[in-house]
Enzyme design. Sequence first.
Site, PDB file in Angstrom:
ATOM      1  N   GLY A  75       0.832  -1.195   0.000  1.00 18.72           N
ATOM      2  CA  GLY A  75       0.000   0.000   0.000  1.00 18.72           C
ATOM      3  C   GLY A  75       0.865   1.243   0.000  1.00 18.72           C
ATOM      4  O   GLY A  75       2.063   1.177   0.293  1.00 18.72           O
TER       5      GLY A  75
ATOM      6  N   CYS B 275       5.262  -6.183   1.768  1.00 18.45           N
ATOM      7  CA  CYS B 275       5.639  -4.771   1.828  1.00 18.45           C
ATOM      8  C   CYS B 275       4.896  -4.068   2.967  1.00 18.45           C
ATOM      9  O   CYS B 275       5.183  -4.301   4.128  1.00 18.45           O
ATOM     10  CB  CYS B 275       5.395  -4.106   0.475  1.00 18.45           C
ATOM     11  SG  CYS B 275       6.340  -2.570   0.240  1.00 18.45           S
ATOM     12  N   TYR B 276       3.920  -3.217   2.676  1.00 15.04           N
ATOM     13  CA  TYR B 276       3.160  -2.567   3.741  1.00 15.04           C
ATOM     14  C   TYR B 276       2.540  -3.606   4.666  1.00 15.04           C
ATOM     15  O   TYR B 276       2.475  -3.416   5.884  1.00 15.04           O
ATOM     16  CB  TYR B 276       2.066  -1.675   3.138  1.00 15.04           C
ATOM     17  CG  TYR B 276       1.201  -0.980   4.171  1.00 15.04           C
ATOM     18  CD1 TYR B 276       1.557   0.265   4.680  1.00 15.04           C
ATOM     19  CD2 TYR B 276       0.027  -1.565   4.639  1.00 15.04           C
ATOM     20  CE1 TYR B 276       0.774   0.905   5.628  1.00 15.04           C
ATOM     21  CE2 TYR B 276      -0.766  -0.947   5.592  1.00 15.04           C
ATOM     22  CZ  TYR B 276      -0.387   0.295   6.083  1.00 15.04           C
ATOM     23  OH  TYR B 276      -1.162   0.929   7.035  1.00 15.04           O
TER      24      TYR B 276
ATOM     25  N   HIS C  87       8.144  -7.499  -3.480  1.00 17.86           N
ATOM     26  CA  HIS C  87       6.891  -7.897  -4.134  1.00 17.86           C
ATOM     27  C   HIS C  87       7.106  -9.185  -4.934  1.00 17.86           C
ATOM     28  O   HIS C  87       7.530  -9.136  -6.096  1.00 17.86           O
ATOM     29  CB  HIS C  87       6.395  -6.780  -5.054  1.00 17.86           C
ATOM     30  CG  HIS C  87       5.853  -5.590  -4.323  1.00 17.86           C
ATOM     31  ND1 HIS C  87       4.555  -5.506  -3.894  1.00 17.86           N
ATOM     32  CD2 HIS C  87       6.461  -4.443  -3.918  1.00 17.86           C
ATOM     33  CE1 HIS C  87       4.363  -4.360  -3.263  1.00 17.86           C
ATOM     34  NE2 HIS C  87       5.513  -3.697  -3.266  1.00 17.86           N
TER      35      HIS C  87
ATOM     36  N   GLU D  60       4.982 -10.999  -6.312  1.00 20.56           N
ATOM     37  CA  GLU D  60       3.960 -11.190  -7.341  1.00 20.56           C
ATOM     38  C   GLU D  60       4.332 -10.606  -8.689  1.00 20.56           C
ATOM     39  O   GLU D  60       3.728 -10.969  -9.709  1.00 20.56           O
ATOM     40  CB  GLU D  60       2.621 -10.595  -6.878  1.00 20.56           C
ATOM     41  CG  GLU D  60       2.581  -9.086  -6.765  1.00 20.56           C
ATOM     42  CD  GLU D  60       3.071  -8.541  -5.433  1.00 20.56           C
ATOM     43  OE1 GLU D  60       2.772  -7.366  -5.123  1.00 20.56           O
ATOM     44  OE2 GLU D  60       3.766  -9.279  -4.700  1.00 20.56           O
TER      45      GLU D  60
ATOM     46  N   ASP E 112     -15.216 -11.832 -23.901  1.00 17.51           N
ATOM     47  CA  ASP E 112     -16.041 -11.936 -22.699  1.00 17.51           C
ATOM     48  C   ASP E 112     -17.481 -12.298 -23.035  1.00 17.51           C
ATOM     49  O   ASP E 112     -18.028 -13.271 -22.502  1.00 17.51           O
ATOM     50  CB  ASP E 112     -16.014 -10.623 -21.905  1.00 17.51           C
ATOM     51  CG  ASP E 112     -14.616 -10.228 -21.478  1.00 17.51           C
ATOM     52  OD1 ASP E 112     -13.748 -11.121 -21.422  1.00 17.51           O
ATOM     53  OD2 ASP E 112     -14.382  -9.036 -21.211  1.00 17.51           O
TER      54      ASP E 112
ATOM     55  N   LYS F 291      -9.157 -11.941 -16.931  1.00 17.60           N
ATOM     56  CA  LYS F 291      -9.247 -12.033 -18.388  1.00 17.60           C
ATOM     57  C   LYS F 291      -8.580 -13.304 -18.916  1.00 17.60           C
ATOM     58  O   LYS F 291      -9.129 -13.980 -19.797  1.00 17.60           O
ATOM     59  CB  LYS F 291      -8.581 -10.808 -19.027  1.00 17.60           C
ATOM     60  CG  LYS F 291      -8.818 -10.668 -20.516  1.00 17.60           C
ATOM     61  CD  LYS F 291     -10.197 -10.124 -20.789  1.00 17.60           C
ATOM     62  CE  LYS F 291     -10.379  -9.730 -22.241  1.00 17.60           C
ATOM     63  NZ  LYS F 291     -11.674  -9.059 -22.484  1.00 17.60           N
TER      64      LYS F 291
END
Length: 542
Positions: free
Chosen positions: A78, A105-106, A192, A194, A250, A398
């Site tokens: 964050g 992190c945060y 991070h 990710e 979609d 997606k």
Amino acid sequence: MTLQTEQASDQVETLSPTSLQGQLNRQMIIILDFGSQYSELIARRIRETQVYSEVISYRTTAEQLRQLSPKGIILSGGPNSVYDKGAPLCDPEIWNLGIPVLGVCYGMQLMVQQLGGQVTRAARAEYGKASLLIDDPTDLLTNVEEGSVMWMSHGDSCQALPEGFEILAHTENTPCAAVAHHENKLYGVQFHPEVVHSEGGLALIRNFVYHICECEPTWTTAAFVEEAIREIRAKVGDKRVLLALSGGVDSSTLAFLLHKAIGDQVTCMFIDQGFMRKGEPERLLKLFQERFHIPVEYVNACERFLTQIDGISDPEEKRRRIGHEFINVFEEESRRLGPFDYLAQGTLYPDVIESADTNVDPQTGERVAVKIKSHHNVGGLPKDLRFKLVEPLRKLFKDEVRKVGRSIGLPEEIVRRHPFPGPGLAIRIVGEVTKERLDILREADFIVRQEINQRGIYHDFWQAFAVLLPVRSVGVMGDQRTYAYPVVLRFVSSEDGMTADWSRAPYDLLETISNRIVNEVEDVNRVVYDITSKPPGTIEWE
């Protein structure tokens, strides 16, 4: 296209147990969002391990989490500092749930602060790549190689750890790059894992998901399709469903899924507003009706839409008018074809994260559609046009929609189709839209698609298209002076469309496209190439 409820808050919604239908009996990781730009990416990475994940608000209480029964909890990063006045804080009872927690992190700093440690401003901020030096290679860091590059983005640092915590890894500038309380299964990383820049990030996430949280890989395409069909049948019963079909991945995936679940109870409506690419309306109708035997109600509204934006140059006003006219046509045709009890929407999980579910029918508890999501630029449904919503794709990202589409027989030409804006070519013509300009752009765009398809490189680009500018420049063709339009080529590379870089297309390809456009498309005498990334530019010109 995706119809969406009014956005009532800038906060990520707090999901109650009942809003996670079907998830309580599945392996699940919850991500508490503290405003990180990477929160959705954490969820996507977890799902890549075939474990289901949800992003919910940091305000979610420990009791609500207990009812959700996740196998693990991740606290996102964050923009705040944990010692700031008004900094977002989680319920401190979370640490006593007995559920493994990973702070990122945060999230790590918050864990340290709330459990009695100390977080202060770092002597040296750390942004970008940093080599991870491992002190304890077991547990969370199993199979993460010494010296792995990790992505840092922090200006604060943990100066003192809470009782029972130990350091797992450090970097040159960060003494506490990864920490753990092994007994309580509480973990934190300052980097991070990710993001793609973190070399050992996915290995770390797998360690947390599989070994620490003991999850099983149950989130598969086959399992989703089976559950979605079961839920559609249970919800809809013998009622009728209306779907606005655009031809994109979609809405096409949703059409296939609904047809598989309830057959002729679903009615697909395709509104041709005159801003589609060359041959696309005909191709869409032929594909669905002749090849897939899914009936589509074709509505030709081309003249109506063109009249609505006649003389309009402002892009937002164009979008607004197109949206308003779409609603008028949609309402008229739904009444003609109806009545319908349900409206099917291709809402995806990022839409759910960005919107609060506040529009609920007080009698039935069903969500009702009152706004078409702004990024599709088709305005809002009138409040008296009430449907109950069917949103089978609302759990998916997606890339997961594409996997589902493939699994139920959607052809690759639709599954891997480049994103196309709701207002279509109307926002790829800068300024006023006329029939003449539409015809010019349609032909130029067709040449672009034809050339990249013939070379087999269509899927090398996130998007590749042409833009028509409302100016004229001097040129020479033969011995004649010309005064004609320029066409801009816009080719970009991206993973999700949130950021993008201009594509380094082969020069000979650009040369061929340029030669063909100026020779084959009337009133064009110049072709230029857009080399702007996003940011600062956008992918579309309007």
